[in-house]
Scaffold this motif. Structure first.
Motif, short mmCIF file in Angstrom:
data_model
loop_
_atom_site.label_atom_id
_atom_site.label_comp_id
_atom_site.label_asym_id
_atom_site.label_seq_id
_atom_site.Cartn_x
_atom_site.Cartn_y
_atom_site.Cartn_z
N MET A 1 0.85 -1.19 0.00
CA MET A 1 0.00 0.00 0.00
C MET A 1 0.88 1.24 0.00
O MET A 1 1.73 1.40 0.85
CB MET A 1 -0.93 -0.01 1.21
N ALA A 2 0.69 2.14 -0.96
CA ALA A 2 1.58 3.28 -1.11
C ALA A 2 1.23 4.43 -0.18
O ALA A 2 2.06 5.31 0.05
CB ALA A 2 1.58 3.75 -2.55
N VAL A 3 0.00 4.49 0.32
CA VAL A 3 -0.39 5.49 1.32
C VAL A 3 -0.84 4.71 2.55
O VAL A 3 -2.04 4.61 2.84
CB VAL A 3 -1.50 6.42 0.80
N PRO A 4 0.09 4.15 3.31
CA PRO A 4 -0.25 3.17 4.34
C PRO A 4 -0.91 3.74 5.59
O PRO A 4 -1.45 2.99 6.39
CB PRO A 4 1.11 2.55 4.68
N PHE A 5 -0.86 5.05 5.76
CA PHE A 5 -1.37 5.64 7.00
C PHE A 5 -2.66 6.43 6.80
O PHE A 5 -3.02 7.26 7.62
CB PHE A 5 -0.32 6.58 7.61
N LEU A 6 -3.38 6.16 5.71
CA LEU A 6 -4.51 7.00 5.34
C LEU A 6 -5.61 7.02 6.39
O LEU A 6 -6.36 7.99 6.50
CB LEU A 6 -5.08 6.55 3.99
N GLU A 7 -5.72 5.97 7.18
CA GLU A 7 -6.73 5.95 8.24
C GLU A 7 -6.30 6.79 9.44
O GLU A 7 -7.09 7.00 10.37
CB GLU A 7 -7.01 4.51 8.69
N GLY A 8 -5.07 7.27 9.43
CA GLY A 8 -4.60 8.16 10.48
C GLY A 8 -4.26 7.49 11.79
O GLY A 8 -4.13 8.13 12.82
N LYS A 9 -4.09 6.17 11.76
CA LYS A 9 -3.79 5.43 12.99
C LYS A 9 -2.32 5.01 13.01
O LYS A 9 -1.68 4.92 11.97
CB LYS A 9 -4.69 4.19 13.09
N PRO A 19 15.92 -4.20 3.72
CA PRO A 19 15.65 -5.04 4.90
C PRO A 19 16.05 -4.34 6.19
O PRO A 19 17.15 -3.80 6.32
CB PRO A 19 16.51 -6.28 4.64
N GLY A 20 15.13 -4.34 7.15
CA GLY A 20 15.40 -3.74 8.45
C GLY A 20 14.97 -2.29 8.58
O GLY A 20 14.89 -1.77 9.69
N ALA A 21 14.70 -1.63 7.45
CA ALA A 21 14.24 -0.24 7.49
C ALA A 21 12.74 -0.22 7.74
O ALA A 21 11.98 -1.00 7.17
CB ALA A 21 14.56 0.47 6.18
N THR A 22 12.30 0.69 8.61
CA THR A 22 10.88 0.81 8.91
C THR A 22 10.45 2.27 8.86
O THR A 22 11.24 3.19 9.08
CB THR A 22 10.54 0.26 10.31
N VAL A 23 9.16 2.45 8.54
CA VAL A 23 8.54 3.77 8.56
C VAL A 23 7.31 3.65 9.45
O VAL A 23 6.49 2.75 9.25
CB VAL A 23 8.12 4.25 7.16
N SER A 24 7.18 4.52 10.42
CA SER A 24 6.03 4.44 11.31
C SER A 24 5.35 5.78 11.46
O SER A 24 5.99 6.84 11.39
CB SER A 24 6.43 3.91 12.69
N LEU A 25 4.04 5.73 11.66
CA LEU A 25 3.26 6.91 11.99
C LEU A 25 3.03 6.90 13.49
O LEU A 25 2.39 5.99 14.03
CB LEU A 25 1.92 6.91 11.25
N GLU A 26 3.55 7.91 14.15
CA GLU A 26 3.37 8.07 15.60
C GLU A 26 2.27 9.11 15.79
O GLU A 26 2.53 10.29 16.01
CB GLU A 26 4.67 8.49 16.27
N SER A 27 1.01 8.69 15.68
CA SER A 27 -0.10 9.64 15.63
C SER A 27 -0.75 9.90 16.98
O SER A 27 -1.47 10.88 17.15
CB SER A 27 -1.17 9.13 14.66
N GLU A 28 -0.49 9.04 17.95
CA GLU A 28 -1.19 9.16 19.22
C GLU A 28 -0.40 9.90 20.29
O GLU A 28 -0.81 9.99 21.43
CB GLU A 28 -1.59 7.77 19.72
#
Length: 244
Positions: A1-9, A19-28
């Motif tokens: 999914m290219a817009v993985p955070f669209l639900e805002g969670k 490998p080993g690289a991560t992207v996270s949304l820290e929304s809370e």
């Protein structure tokens, strides 16, 4: 999914290309942000407000601030932000954006000579055309098109700069193709007044190639241009469609 955070969670995206690289949304949290974590420090060149220039990075933080953000001392403010969240001060780059983080686009592609992960937040509320006479500002403003371009492979310093040029050209092409105008002059925009970019290079020798060029006629430059174009387009369009 290219817009993985669209639900805002809150969500953690694991890279397939790196490998080993991560992207996270820290929304809370009190200060929402995108966090990119890399398995090992990388060589980087960036215009980040914190951790910019030629430095070694293993974290990139893209922090959301609203349009009324007090930008009198952004460097110290970002320094305090990074410390409060426990990110390493010496190996973290910090950017700011007024774009809602759920519109973050992630595009990536594995390759035989290098693999690329591109993460973008893009809004065009302050679109501008470079080279035109317009109002300028002395104070820092939060970035509107922030491109975080991570390349697993080897590149010379000159090639790194070449990659930034190619990525910038791709960004400008998006604004042309979407018909984005400089709100002050009415001309086709080439960016916004507050864009920023972080380029990180792993130095991974497994690909067996040390790239010297990343222009549009090279395989590497073609990948960079394509992924940046797709990512910037996707972030802008997802925000537009969500407002409809």
């Amino acid at each position: 999914m290219a817009v993985p955070f669209l639900e805002g969670k809150n969500h953690l995206y694991h890279s397939n290309a790196w490998p080993g690289a991560t992207v996270s949304l820290e929304s809370e949290l009190q200060h929402p942000h995108i966090r990119i974590s890399l398995p090992e420090p990388v060589a980087s060149i960036s215009s980040a407000i914190y951790g910019g220039g030629f430095v070694s990075l293993d974290h990139i933080v893209n922090r959301y601030v609203d349009k009324h953000y007090d930008c009198s001392d952004p460097v110290n403010d970002m320094s305090n932000f990074i410390a409060a969240h426990g990110y390493p001060a010496e190996t973290t780059a910090g950017l700011m954006t007024a774009v809602r983080l759920k519109y973050t686009s992630i595009r990536e592609e594995p390759g035989e000579q290098a693999s690329i992960l591109c993460c973008t937040t893009a809004g065009v509320g302050n679109a501008a055309r470079a080279g035109s006479s317009r109002t300028t500002f002395a104070a820092y403003q939060p970035g509107t098109i922030n491109i975080m371009l991570l390349i697993d492979g080897m590149m010379t310093p000159a090639c790194m700069l070449n990659a930034v040029l190619t990525a910038t050209e791709a960004k400008a092409a998006v604004l042309h193709d979407l018909g984005v105008k400089d709100h002050e002059t009415g001309a086709v925009a080439t960016g916004t007044t507050t864009d920023a970019m972080v380029l990180g290079i792993s130095g991974n020798t497994a690909y067996g190639v040390n790239h010297h060029y990343a222009g549009t006629a090279t395989d590497l430059g073609g990948m960079i241009g394509r992924l940046v174009y797709e990512s910037v387009t996707e972030s802008i369009v997802s925000e537009r469609e969500d407002r409809i």
